[in-house]
Design a protein around this motif. Structure first.
Motif, short mmCIF file in Angstrom:
data_model
loop_
_atom_site.label_atom_id
_atom_site.label_comp_id
_atom_site.label_asym_id
_atom_site.label_seq_id
_atom_site.Cartn_x
_atom_site.Cartn_y
_atom_site.Cartn_z
N PRO A 119 14.00 -1.41 -6.39
CA PRO A 119 13.99 -2.74 -6.61
C PRO A 119 14.96 -3.00 -7.99
O PRO A 119 15.18 -2.16 -8.56
N THR A 120 15.46 -4.25 -7.96
CA THR A 120 16.33 -4.66 -9.03
C THR A 120 15.60 -5.66 -9.80
O THR A 120 16.79 -6.34 -10.64
N SER A 121 14.62 -6.05 -9.72
CA SER A 121 13.97 -7.37 -10.25
C SER A 121 12.40 -7.13 -10.22
O SER A 121 11.77 -6.32 -9.47
N VAL A 122 11.69 -7.45 -11.27
CA VAL A 122 10.23 -7.46 -11.33
C VAL A 122 9.51 -8.27 -10.02
O VAL A 122 8.88 -7.72 -9.23
N ALA A 123 10.39 -9.18 -9.41
CA ALA A 123 10.01 -9.64 -8.12
C ALA A 123 9.97 -8.83 -7.00
O ALA A 123 9.02 -8.75 -6.29
N GLU A 124 10.98 -8.12 -6.96
CA GLU A 124 11.31 -7.02 -6.04
C GLU A 124 10.22 -5.95 -6.02
O GLU A 124 10.00 -5.37 -5.04
N VAL A 125 9.79 -5.42 -7.30
CA VAL A 125 8.92 -4.69 -7.37
C VAL A 125 7.44 -5.14 -6.82
O VAL A 125 6.81 -4.48 -6.07
N ARG A 126 7.36 -6.23 -7.19
CA ARG A 126 6.10 -6.94 -6.52
C ARG A 126 5.99 -6.99 -5.20
O ARG A 126 4.96 -6.77 -4.47
N ASP A 127 7.06 -7.47 -4.67
CA ASP A 127 7.18 -7.31 -3.15
C ASP A 127 7.08 -6.12 -2.43
O ASP A 127 6.53 -5.85 -1.62
N ALA A 128 7.69 -4.95 -3.25
CA ALA A 128 7.71 -3.65 -2.59
C ALA A 128 6.05 -3.25 -2.60
O ALA A 128 5.71 -2.51 -1.70
#
Length: 407
Positions: free
Chosen positions: A19-28
């Motif tokens: 992930p390249t952002s906190v939002a992408e961490v949450r999605d993952a």
């Protein structure tokens, strides 16, 4: 990343996320059936493994926010990078582990540490952490919050930590000197004086009669010469592992330099230690130092065939529920092994047996055979409850960690 740093196991994940952002961490996290987080891959067991999604924070944006006596940083930042930025801001971490190559959250989550009678683990420096939990929610836990002391040293079992706030101190300079061939009896009989002689002290030994002592003094402190022990002040650089090139080591011979270029044993721009190796580490109460040293010395003949070197160092107590130094100032016995898993595990059982009278606690990210790690912690049940609360479906579990709770 397909293997860990030492190359002794291959990750079994079916998917790797960067992930390249906190939002992408949450999605993952939301999309994963099971997940674990990997940092620098410097664990020697399958503690970071998963059959699901392996989440790496290596592409997350850099965060560096200086606050009043603290700094907030991205959790996946390498310690070497953080140290450079802190020093440029006139700040420092009071402790650094042997290797600056590892990530901040990897070090904190396993209670990795430096050395020094008054220096606790890096986990003790954490003021707050931002955690993505199993449902993809982002929560912040701060020092003093319920469960905070259980959330820092959690070996990835509660979620994905994306940022941490750490205590910092003013920058300081250090000089490092090595004392060669300290007679082992002198080390044992003067253990308090030797380990109290500098800000950070490490004794390297193969358990065969002598130790090389690395003493790291702040330049503003009184320097205590250890030649009275029978050791010889080194006149050329010394590598902690016999026979390895000293070019990889931080500067010695009393040359002053910034804290982050002296407290680690190895330079950030070189392969640390010997590369392909295995590691273990055990912590016992500080008051048992002399007895534990003698017990391990008696095991030298059995340890020697698979040992590269051992490091002995002291650490102050901390408050983290599952830190190996929780509630007790400790002495740590670190073993750097040859890359022979079966032979190492056989010797580990013997090491654990001789240390058993002092209830050794293992380093979570390294190899150990102890069947009951939880029995060594008064707060194990509290941590299990916190784990159940934050990850009720077991998204961040794996076979190794589950075995600690069900074994």
């Amino acid at each position: 990343m397909s293997t860990n740093w030492a190359g002794n196991f291959t990750f079994s994940a079916t998917r790797t996320a960067h992930p390249t952002s906190v939002a992408e961490v949450r999605d993952a996290v939301r999309a994963a059936g099971s997940a674990r987080v990997v940092g620098a891959g410097h664990s020697f067991s399958t503690i970071a493994d998963t059959a699901g999604t392996l989440i790496s924070l290596d592409r997350m944006p850099e965060v560096f926010e200086v606050r009043d006596g603290s700094v907030r940083v991205a959790a996946g930042t390498r310690l070497a990078r953080l140290a450079e930025r802190l020093h440029a801001a006139g700040l420092a971490l009071p402790a650094m582990p042997s290797l600056p190559h590892i990530t901040i959250i990897g070090a904190c989550a396993t209670a990795t540490h430096g050395s020094g009678d008054d220096i606790p683990s890096l986990a003790s420096l954490v003021r707050s952490l931002d955690l993505v939990t199993a449902d993809g929610e982002l929560v912040t836990l701060s020092r003093g919050d319920a469960g905070f002391d259980g959330a820092v040293v959690a070996f990835g079992s509660l979620g994905v930590v994306v940022a941490v706030e750490l205590d910092v101190v003013p920058a300081f300079d250090v000089e490092q000197r090595v004392y060669r061939d300290m007679p082992f009896d002198a080390l044992v009989e003067n253990v308090d004086a030797v380990f109290g002689s500098a800000y950070s002290v490490s004794a390297f030994t193969t358990w065969q009669g002598v130790a090389h002592v690395f003493a790291k003094h702040r330049t503003t402190d009184t320097r205590h010469d250890l030649a009275w022990t029978g050791a010889s002040p080194a006149t050329e650089p010394v590598h902690p592992v016999p026979g390895q090139p000293t070019l990889h080591c931080t500067a010695q011979l009393g040359v002053p330099g910034p804290w982050h270029e002296r407290l680690p044993h190895f330079r950030a721009d070189f392969t640390p230690s010997v590369g392909r190796e295995l590691q273990s580490e055990y912590f016992v109460g500080r008051e048992h130092a002399a007895d534990a040293l003698r017990a391990l010395h008696d095991l030298a003949a059995e340890v020697a065939p698979v040992l590269l070197t051992s490091e002995v160092r002291t650490i102050a107590a901390d408050r983290q529920w599952l830190s190996p130094v929780h509630g007790r100032p400790s002495i740590a016995f670190h073993f750097t092994w040859r890359p022979d898993d079966a032979a190492v595990r056989a010797v580990l059982r013997k090491v654990e047996a001789v240390l058993d009278p002092w209830r050794p606690r293992p380093h979570w990210g390294k190899l150990f055979e102890l069947p009951d790690p939880g029995a060594r912690y008064d707060d194990w049940a509290r941590f299990a409850a916190l784990r159940g609360e934050l990850d009720p479906a077991g998204k961040f579990r794996n076979t190794l960690v589950d075995g600690w709770f069900t074994g």
